[in-house]
Design a protein around this motif. Sequence first.
Motif, PDB file in Angstrom:
ATOM      1  N   PRO A 196      -2.435   9.809   8.701  1.00  0.00           N
ATOM      2  CA  PRO A 196      -2.212   9.051   7.475  1.00  0.00           C
ATOM      3  C   PRO A 196      -2.667   7.598   7.664  1.00  0.00           C
ATOM      4  CG  PRO A 196      -0.190  10.127   8.263  1.00  0.00           C
ATOM      5  CD  PRO A 196      -1.180  10.148   9.381  1.00  0.00           C
ATOM      6  N   GLY A 197      -3.163   7.004   6.591  1.00  0.00           N
ATOM      7  CA  GLY A 197      -3.573   5.605   6.637  1.00  0.00           C
ATOM      8  C   GLY A 197      -2.759   4.767   5.669  1.00  0.00           C
ATOM      9  N   ILE A 198      -2.688   3.463   5.947  1.00  0.00           N
ATOM     10  CA  ILE A 198      -1.964   2.522   5.091  1.00  0.00           C
ATOM     11  C   ILE A 198      -2.708   1.196   5.091  1.00  0.00           C
ATOM     12  CG2 ILE A 198      -0.473   1.647   6.939  1.00  0.00           C
ATOM     13  CD1 ILE A 198       0.733   2.322   3.354  1.00  0.00           C
ATOM     14  N   ALA A 199      -2.624   0.462   4.001  1.00  0.00           N
ATOM     15  CA  ALA A 199      -3.213  -0.883   3.936  1.00  0.00           C
ATOM     16  C   ALA A 199      -2.381  -1.724   2.983  1.00  0.00           C
ATOM     17  CB  ALA A 199      -4.666  -0.825   3.457  1.00  0.00           C
ATOM     18  N   HIS A 200      -1.927  -2.876   3.450  1.00  0.00           N
ATOM     19  CA  HIS A 200      -1.186  -3.828   2.628  1.00  0.00           C
ATOM     20  C   HIS A 200      -2.076  -5.047   2.398  1.00  0.00           C
ATOM     21  CE1 HIS A 200       2.321  -1.374   3.382  1.00  0.00           C
ATOM     22  NE2 HIS A 200       2.166  -1.551   4.691  1.00  0.00           N
ATOM     23  N   LEU A 201      -2.040  -5.582   1.172  1.00  0.00           N
ATOM     24  CA  LEU A 201      -2.932  -6.685   0.805  1.00  0.00           C
ATOM     25  C   LEU A 201      -2.153  -7.982   0.630  1.00  0.00           C
ATOM     26  CD1 LEU A 201      -5.790  -6.575  -1.785  1.00  0.00           C
ATOM     27  CD2 LEU A 201      -4.043  -8.348  -1.973  1.00  0.00           C
ATOM     28  N   VAL A 202      -2.727  -9.082   1.146  1.00  0.00           N
ATOM     29  CA  VAL A 202      -2.175 -10.420   0.962  1.00  0.00           C
ATOM     30  C   VAL A 202      -3.280 -11.295   0.358  1.00  0.00           C
ATOM     31  CG1 VAL A 202      -1.070 -12.410   2.058  1.00  0.00           C
ATOM     32  CG2 VAL A 202      -0.726 -10.113   3.010  1.00  0.00           C
ATOM     33  N   ALA A 213      -3.487   3.214  11.037  1.00  0.00           N
ATOM     34  CA  ALA A 213      -3.470   4.671  11.178  1.00  0.00           C
ATOM     35  C   ALA A 213      -2.089   5.066  11.692  1.00  0.00           C
ATOM     36  CB  ALA A 213      -4.562   5.129  12.140  1.00  0.00           C
ATOM     37  N   LEU A 214      -1.300   5.715  10.861  1.00  0.00           N
ATOM     38  CA  LEU A 214       0.112   5.956  11.151  1.00  0.00           C
ATOM     39  C   LEU A 214       0.317   7.255  11.926  1.00  0.00           C
ATOM     40  CD1 LEU A 214       1.528   4.878   7.669  1.00  0.00           C
ATOM     41  CD2 LEU A 214       1.352   3.508   9.759  1.00  0.00           C
ATOM     42  N   MET A 215      -0.287   7.313  13.079  1.00  0.00           N
ATOM     43  CA  MET A 215      -0.172   8.504  13.918  1.00  0.00           C
ATOM     44  C   MET A 215       0.701   8.180  15.125  1.00  0.00           C
ATOM     45  SD  MET A 215      -3.760   8.435  15.977  1.00  0.00           S
ATOM     46  CE  MET A 215      -4.079   7.122  17.157  1.00  0.00           C
ATOM     47  N   GLY A 248       0.796  -1.218   0.000  1.00  0.00           N
ATOM     48  CA  GLY A 248       0.000   0.000   0.000  1.00  0.00           C
ATOM     49  C   GLY A 248       0.831   1.271   0.000  1.00  0.00           C
ATOM     50  N   THR A 249       0.180   2.369  -0.328  1.00  0.00           N
ATOM     51  CA  THR A 249       0.790   3.692  -0.234  1.00  0.00           C
ATOM     52  C   THR A 249       0.032   4.500   0.819  1.00  0.00           C
ATOM     53  OG1 THR A 249      -0.643   4.538  -1.999  1.00  0.00           O
ATOM     54  CG2 THR A 249       1.519   3.695  -2.642  1.00  0.00           C
ATOM     55  N   VAL A 250       0.713   5.432   1.429  1.00  0.00           N
ATOM     56  CA  VAL A 250       0.100   6.246   2.479  1.00  0.00           C
ATOM     57  C   VAL A 250      -0.967   7.156   1.868  1.00  0.00           C
ATOM     58  CG1 VAL A 250       0.511   8.044   4.188  1.00  0.00           C
ATOM     59  CG2 VAL A 250       2.135   6.155   3.948  1.00  0.00           C
ATOM     60  N   GLN A 251      -2.143   7.139   2.478  1.00  0.00           N
ATOM     61  CA  GLN A 251      -3.257   7.985   2.050  1.00  0.00           C
ATOM     62  C   GLN A 251      -3.676   8.865   3.227  1.00  0.00           C
ATOM     63  OE1 GLN A 251      -4.671   7.655  -1.288  1.00  0.00           O
ATOM     64  NE2 GLN A 251      -2.732   6.531  -1.454  1.00  0.00           N
ATOM     65  N   ALA A 276     -12.559   6.085   9.649  1.00  0.00           N
ATOM     66  CA  ALA A 276     -12.606   7.093   8.589  1.00  0.00           C
ATOM     67  C   ALA A 276     -11.213   7.419   8.070  1.00  0.00           C
ATOM     68  CB  ALA A 276     -13.286   8.352   9.105  1.00  0.00           C
ATOM     69  N   ALA A 277     -10.224   7.395   8.942  1.00  0.00           N
ATOM     70  CA  ALA A 277      -8.854   7.703   8.532  1.00  0.00           C
ATOM     71  C   ALA A 277      -8.258   6.590   7.675  1.00  0.00           C
ATOM     72  CB  ALA A 277      -7.977   7.943   9.761  1.00  0.00           C
ATOM     73  N   MET A 278      -8.646   5.332   7.935  1.00  0.00           N
ATOM     74  CA  MET A 278      -8.016   4.194   7.253  1.00  0.00           C
ATOM     75  C   MET A 278      -8.765   3.730   6.017  1.00  0.00           C
ATOM     76  SD  MET A 278      -6.698   1.892  10.505  1.00  0.00           S
ATOM     77  CE  MET A 278      -8.332   1.639  11.210  1.00  0.00           C
ATOM     78  N   ALA A 279     -10.059   4.014   5.915  1.00  0.00           N
ATOM     79  CA  ALA A 279     -10.856   3.518   4.783  1.00  0.00           C
ATOM     80  C   ALA A 279     -10.292   3.943   3.423  1.00  0.00           C
ATOM     81  CB  ALA A 279     -12.308   3.971   4.936  1.00  0.00           C
TER      82      ALA A 279
END
Length: 344
Positions: free
Chosen positions: A325-331, A311-313, A189-192, A204-207
């Motif tokens: 900032p939010g992040i999500a990595h997919l497997v 949530a990268l706080m 993922g990339t930071v959003q 809401a921050a991570m969606a």
Amino acid sequence: MAKRIGSKTLILSSSPSIIGYAAVGAKKEKQGPLAGYFDLLSDDSSFGQKTWEKAETHMQKTAIELALQKCNTPKDQIDFLFAGDLLNQCISSAYASRDMLIPFFGLYGACSTMSESLCLASMFVDTGLGQRCLAATSSHFCSAERQFRFPLEYGGQRTPTAQWTVTGSGACVVAPSVQAPFVRAVTVGTVQDLGITDINNMGAAMAPAAANTLCQFFSDTGTRPEDYDMILTGDLGFVGSRLLERLMQAEGYPMAKLHNDCGLMIYDRKKQDVHAGGSGCGCAASVLCSFILPQIACQRLKNVLFLATGALMSPTSTQQGESIPGIAHLVYLSSTPNPKEVIC
């Protein structure tokens, strides 16, 4: 050998196996709907330790030891350990690994740490950099509250959008392809950051990060939500899950009937006072290792997209009024090593 398709997705050509996995939880998790699937559940949150932080260390170490026992793998056969948690300097993971003498990568992906560690462990095995790797993480309600919000003694009110940090841990042993579950692909993922500043509304921050990673995976692979049995997010909870489904609908990927969230699965929101659901590193980790992986192993679930969200706080950034900032990595997990009907 891993093969890049699209811009951010890697197909793991050897389809590494998750040969051992274990989940540990505490009292509140013992009262939840997935209790019967955990490997170990404590009657309290202290695990016989003097502090909450020591309890979390004990919990993660126990999950790792159980995962190793279940696949009959001595710790000296593990090449690398990828682990992290929510606490400053990832102390729970560092202390959990202290006596194991396994080469250790400390990770911080906030609540996305289980998918981050599993991505890296699988990539190392697929490329031959390691024969057996461990992926693990944990969280503890009391230690997280003390660090990120207020000590429990404060007794502050929780807003309806707030989530309950899971006191839990999960660990996976990844090895060359031998048995289901297989890791078929990963999307990093990339930071959003859409400017959310409310620390009581992590969903809401991570969606947006979850939506971005999912859209990227579908674009890279040429697949659609209906090609999978389940799309499982980490801990968006009730608020974040509904937002994600609306975002994906707007992008042309309706998935409400296929989507579930670990934060909604681990607790009963009607009976347990968890407001918008569960959260924390241990949320996605314990749901994955207790319930989802066994379902894939016995082929009740055949193709699952697992993406933990974070949530990268930090307490400092929150006090300074920074957005989250939010992040999500997919497997991509599968019951077969080469499901050609999904990805060639």
